[in-house]
Write a protein that holds these residues in place. Structure first.
Motif, PDB file in Angstrom:
ATOM      1  N   ARG A  50      44.094  46.755  71.644  1.00 52.60           N
ATOM      2  CA  ARG A  50      45.405  47.384  71.445  1.00 52.60           C
ATOM      3  C   ARG A  50      46.206  46.659  70.365  1.00 52.60           C
ATOM      4  O   ARG A  50      46.725  47.295  69.434  1.00 52.60           O
ATOM      5  CB  ARG A  50      46.197  47.399  72.750  1.00 52.60           C
ATOM      6  N   SER A  51      46.329  45.352  70.465  1.00 55.69           N
ATOM      7  CA  SER A  51      47.172  44.618  69.515  1.00 55.69           C
ATOM      8  C   SER A  51      46.612  44.692  68.100  1.00 55.69           C
ATOM      9  O   SER A  51      47.364  44.848  67.132  1.00 55.69           O
ATOM     10  CB  SER A  51      47.332  43.158  69.952  1.00 55.69           C
ATOM     11  N   ALA A  52      45.288  44.624  67.966  1.00 54.22           N
ATOM     12  CA  ALA A  52      44.688  44.705  66.633  1.00 54.22           C
ATOM     13  C   ALA A  52      44.840  46.098  66.048  1.00 54.22           C
ATOM     14  O   ALA A  52      45.059  46.252  64.842  1.00 54.22           O
ATOM     15  CB  ALA A  52      43.214  44.312  66.700  1.00 54.22           C
ATOM     16  N   SER A  53      44.736  47.130  66.884  1.00 56.73           N
ATOM     17  CA  SER A  53      44.919  48.498  66.398  1.00 56.73           C
ATOM     18  C   SER A  53      46.339  48.711  65.894  1.00 56.73           C
ATOM     19  O   SER A  53      46.560  49.326  64.841  1.00 56.73           O
ATOM     20  CB  SER A  53      44.604  49.509  67.500  1.00 56.73           C
ATOM     21  N   VAL A  54      47.320  48.203  66.634  1.00 61.95           N
ATOM     22  CA  VAL A  54      48.707  48.324  66.191  1.00 61.95           C
ATOM     23  C   VAL A  54      48.896  47.593  64.868  1.00 61.95           C
ATOM     24  O   VAL A  54      49.572  48.082  63.954  1.00 61.95           O
ATOM     25  CB  VAL A  54      49.656  47.781  67.273  1.00 61.95           C
ATOM     26  N   GLU A  55      48.264  46.420  64.729  1.00 58.86           N
ATOM     27  CA  GLU A  55      48.385  45.648  63.488  1.00 58.86           C
ATOM     28  C   GLU A  55      47.761  46.379  62.303  1.00 58.86           C
ATOM     29  O   GLU A  55      48.349  46.432  61.217  1.00 58.86           O
ATOM     30  CB  GLU A  55      47.718  44.286  63.673  1.00 58.86           C
ATOM     31  N   LEU A  56      46.569  46.939  62.493  1.00 58.28           N
ATOM     32  CA  LEU A  56      45.844  47.554  61.373  1.00 58.28           C
ATOM     33  C   LEU A  56      46.200  49.023  61.145  1.00 58.28           C
ATOM     34  O   LEU A  56      46.223  49.488  60.008  1.00 58.28           O
ATOM     35  CB  LEU A  56      44.335  47.440  61.590  1.00 58.28           C
ATOM     36  N   PHE A  57      46.458  49.754  62.241  1.00 61.51           N
ATOM     37  CA  PHE A  57      46.617  51.200  62.122  1.00 61.51           C
ATOM     38  C   PHE A  57      47.992  51.714  62.538  1.00 61.51           C
ATOM     39  O   PHE A  57      48.290  52.889  62.361  1.00 61.51           O
ATOM     40  CB  PHE A  57      45.558  51.923  62.972  1.00 61.51           C
ATOM     41  N   GLY A  58      48.812  50.845  63.124  1.00 61.70           N
ATOM     42  CA  GLY A  58      50.136  51.268  63.554  1.00 61.70           C
ATOM     43  C   GLY A  58      50.144  52.030  64.861  1.00 61.70           C
ATOM     44  O   GLY A  58      51.202  52.487  65.307  1.00 61.70           O
ATOM     45  N   ARG A  59      49.005  52.172  65.501  1.00 60.25           N
ATOM     46  CA  ARG A  59      48.908  52.868  66.776  1.00 60.25           C
ATOM     47  C   ARG A  59      47.623  52.446  67.459  1.00 60.25           C
ATOM     48  O   ARG A  59      46.734  51.877  66.820  1.00 60.25           O
ATOM     49  CB  ARG A  59      48.940  54.386  66.581  1.00 60.25           C
ATOM     50  N   ALA A  60      47.501  52.721  68.760  1.00 60.39           N
ATOM     51  CA  ALA A  60      46.338  52.254  69.506  1.00 60.39           C
ATOM     52  C   ALA A  60      45.924  53.287  70.541  1.00 60.39           C
ATOM     53  O   ALA A  60      46.732  54.092  71.011  1.00 60.39           O
ATOM     54  CB  ALA A  60      46.641  50.929  70.194  1.00 60.39           C
ATOM     55  N   LEU A  61      44.655  53.254  70.909  1.00 60.20           N
ATOM     56  CA  LEU A  61      44.153  54.082  71.991  1.00 60.20           C
ATOM     57  C   LEU A  61      44.673  53.549  73.323  1.00 60.20           C
ATOM     58  O   LEU A  61      44.734  52.335  73.531  1.00 60.20           O
ATOM     59  CB  LEU A  61      42.624  54.063  72.008  1.00 60.20           C
ATOM     60  N   PRO A  62      45.037  54.434  74.242  1.00 59.19           N
ATOM     61  CA  PRO A  62      45.470  53.971  75.567  1.00 59.19           C
ATOM     62  C   PRO A  62      44.342  53.234  76.285  1.00 59.19           C
ATOM     63  O   PRO A  62      43.160  53.553  76.109  1.00 59.19           O
ATOM     64  CB  PRO A  62      45.822  55.275  76.297  1.00 59.19           C
ATOM     65  N   HIS A  63      44.704  52.274  77.110  1.00 61.51           N
ATOM     66  CA  HIS A  63      43.701  51.527  77.869  1.00 61.51           C
ATOM     67  C   HIS A  63      42.807  52.456  78.690  1.00 61.51           C
ATOM     68  O   HIS A  63      41.596  52.246  78.786  1.00 61.51           O
ATOM     69  CB  HIS A  63      44.385  50.533  78.804  1.00 61.51           C
ATOM     70  N   ASP A  64      43.407  53.480  79.312  1.00 59.52           N
ATOM     71  CA  ASP A  64      42.609  54.379  80.145  1.00 59.52           C
ATOM     72  C   ASP A  64      41.542  55.092  79.328  1.00 59.52           C
ATOM     73  O   ASP A  64      40.419  55.319  79.814  1.00 59.52           O
ATOM     74  CB  ASP A  64      43.509  55.405  80.834  1.00 59.52           C
ATOM     75  N   ARG A  65      41.872  55.465  78.102  1.00 65.50           N
ATOM     76  CA  ARG A  65      40.901  56.125  77.234  1.00 65.50           C
ATOM     77  C   ARG A  65      39.762  55.180  76.883  1.00 65.50           C
ATOM     78  O   ARG A  65      38.583  55.557  76.926  1.00 65.50           O
ATOM     79  CB  ARG A  65      41.605  56.600  75.962  1.00 65.50           C
ATOM     80  N   VAL A  66      40.087  53.945  76.566  1.00 65.70           N
ATOM     81  CA  VAL A  66      39.046  52.968  76.231  1.00 65.70           C
ATOM     82  C   VAL A  66      38.164  52.712  77.447  1.00 65.70           C
ATOM     83  O   VAL A  66      36.930  52.647  77.326  1.00 65.70           O
ATOM     84  CB  VAL A  66      39.675  51.658  75.720  1.00 65.70           C
ATOM     85  N   ARG A  67      38.754  52.580  78.616  1.00 64.90           N
ATOM     86  CA  ARG A  67      37.974  52.363  79.831  1.00 64.90           C
ATOM     87  C   ARG A  67      36.992  53.513  80.065  1.00 64.90           C
ATOM     88  O   ARG A  67      35.830  53.302  80.409  1.00 64.90           O
ATOM     89  CB  ARG A  67      38.905  52.242  81.039  1.00 64.90           C
ATOM     90  N   THR A  68      37.458  54.726  79.870  1.00 64.02           N
ATOM     91  CA  THR A  68      36.593  55.893  80.057  1.00 64.02           C
ATOM     92  C   THR A  68      35.404  55.847  79.106  1.00 64.02           C
ATOM     93  O   THR A  68      34.253  56.105  79.502  1.00 64.02           O
ATOM     94  CB  THR A  68      37.393  57.190  79.829  1.00 64.02           C
ATOM     95  N   LEU A  69      35.652  55.497  77.853  1.00 66.38           N
ATOM     96  CA  LEU A  69      34.574  55.453  76.866  1.00 66.38           C
ATOM     97  C   LEU A  69      33.606  54.306  77.147  1.00 66.38           C
ATOM     98  O   LEU A  69      32.393  54.441  76.923  1.00 66.38           O
ATOM     99  CB  LEU A  69      35.164  55.336  75.464  1.00 66.38           C
ATOM    100  N   LEU A  70      34.126  53.193  77.649  1.00 68.25           N
ATOM    101  CA  LEU A  70      33.243  52.085  78.019  1.00 68.25           C
ATOM    102  C   LEU A  70      32.372  52.466  79.217  1.00 68.25           C
ATOM    103  O   LEU A  70      31.175  52.159  79.248  1.00 68.25           O
ATOM    104  CB  LEU A  70      34.066  50.836  78.330  1.00 68.25           C
ATOM    105  N   ARG A  71      32.963  53.123  80.195  1.00 70.55           N
ATOM    106  CA  ARG A  71      32.172  53.554  81.354  1.00 70.55           C
ATOM    107  C   ARG A  71      31.041  54.485  80.923  1.00 70.55           C
ATOM    108  O   ARG A  71      29.917  54.385  81.418  1.00 70.55           O
ATOM    109  CB  ARG A  71      33.068  54.276  82.375  1.00 70.55           C
ATOM    110  N   LYS A  72      31.344  55.368  80.009  1.00 68.48           N
ATOM    111  CA  LYS A  72      30.334  56.333  79.582  1.00 68.48           C
ATOM    112  C   LYS A  72      29.159  55.649  78.905  1.00 68.48           C
ATOM    113  O   LYS A  72      27.992  55.985  79.142  1.00 68.48           O
ATOM    114  CB  LYS A  72      30.957  57.363  78.640  1.00 68.48           C
TER     115      LYS A  72
END
Length: 267
Positions: A50-72
């Protein structure tokens, strides 16, 4: 049968989707070891993304979305594996465009790893990473300096900044031992997830630790040194530059105790 995979946003990544990324270098990532389909320090990995995405892209994927993709992606592989999650933007690099685009997540799995046994000899190299607090891709200097160190008879390299302070290694955090307390170097660096896990567990275990500037001149007064990353909480170091470092089995023991005290969690 479960296998190792590469998924983009939860779907198998095609060659057409991967081709542009092979020539791009504006992205960040986190790397982790998965055991029993569970991960130590998952909260730290999510916060890093999250913090790196905000630094590089100005926005970040929600934690729940990342968790879902990791589970998959974990559902497609064996229970024990290495996982790298990379965040990038389809806008690419060398452009100011893309701030209105949601970042993409590319996840790759591979064989489980535990790192080298050591002990290691580290060359001392003056180097400061760009955006040191971000685990970003395309860092040619780290591989170059690793190979230079090996040519000089070392196993890897440790960096010193322009003030002469030891900071980190090519793919490692550094930690030292004074005989009773863990000493973390004070400098601009990437705070690794393993380092953060160990620090919070040392607090819970009541093990003394402190952050201070460490220079090569300070090394003879220290009682041990290790490197750590997502593979391991401590590979012993027996020499840094020309300075021999003593064996420190009690140091190794306390680091591994702290590491194993951290529970593994499922995404």
């Amino acid at each position: 049968m479960p296998s190792f995979v590469v998924q983009r946003n939860g779907q198998a990544a095609s060659a057409a989707e991967l081709a542009p990324l092979a020539f791009a270098g504006y992205a960040h990532f986190t790397a982790m070891q998965v055991r029993g389909s569970r991960i130590r320090g998952l909260d730290l990995h999510l916060d890093r993304l999250r913090s790196a995405s905000v630094e590089l892209f100005g926005r970040a994927l929600p934690h729940d979305r990342v968790r879902t993709l990791l589970r998959k992606v974990l559902e497609a592989g064996p229970a024990n594996l290495s996982l790298t999650a990379t965040v990038y933007s389809t806008a690419g690099e060398f452009t100011a465009a893309g701030t209105d685009l949601e970042p993409e997540l590319l996840v790759r799995t591979g064989p489980a790893a535990d790192g080298p046994q050591g002990p290691l000899a580290l060359a001392v190299v003056e180097h400061e990473r760009v955006l040191p607090a971000v685990k970003h891709v395309g860092e040619v200097a780290k591989t170059y300096l690793l190979r230079q160190a090996i040519r000089q008879g070392f196993d890897d390299a440790a960096f010193v900044d322009h003030r002469g302070r030891l900071s980190e290694g090519t793919i490692w955090n550094l930690a030292f031992w004074d005989g009773t307390a863990v000493v973390w170097p004070e400098a601009e660096m990437l705070i690794g997830t393993t380092m953060a896990i160990v620090r919070r567990q040392l607090d819970l275990l009541g093990v003394p630790q402190r952050v201070q500037e460490v220079t090569p001149a300070d090394l003879p007064r220290l009682a041990g040194a290790v490197v750590m990353n997502s593979w391991t909480p401590g590979v012993p170091v027996h020499r840094i530059g020309t300075v021999p470092m003593p064996e420190a089995p009690s140091f190794q023991k306390v680091l591994h105790q702290a590491w194993h005290a951290e529970p593994r969690t499922a995404p």
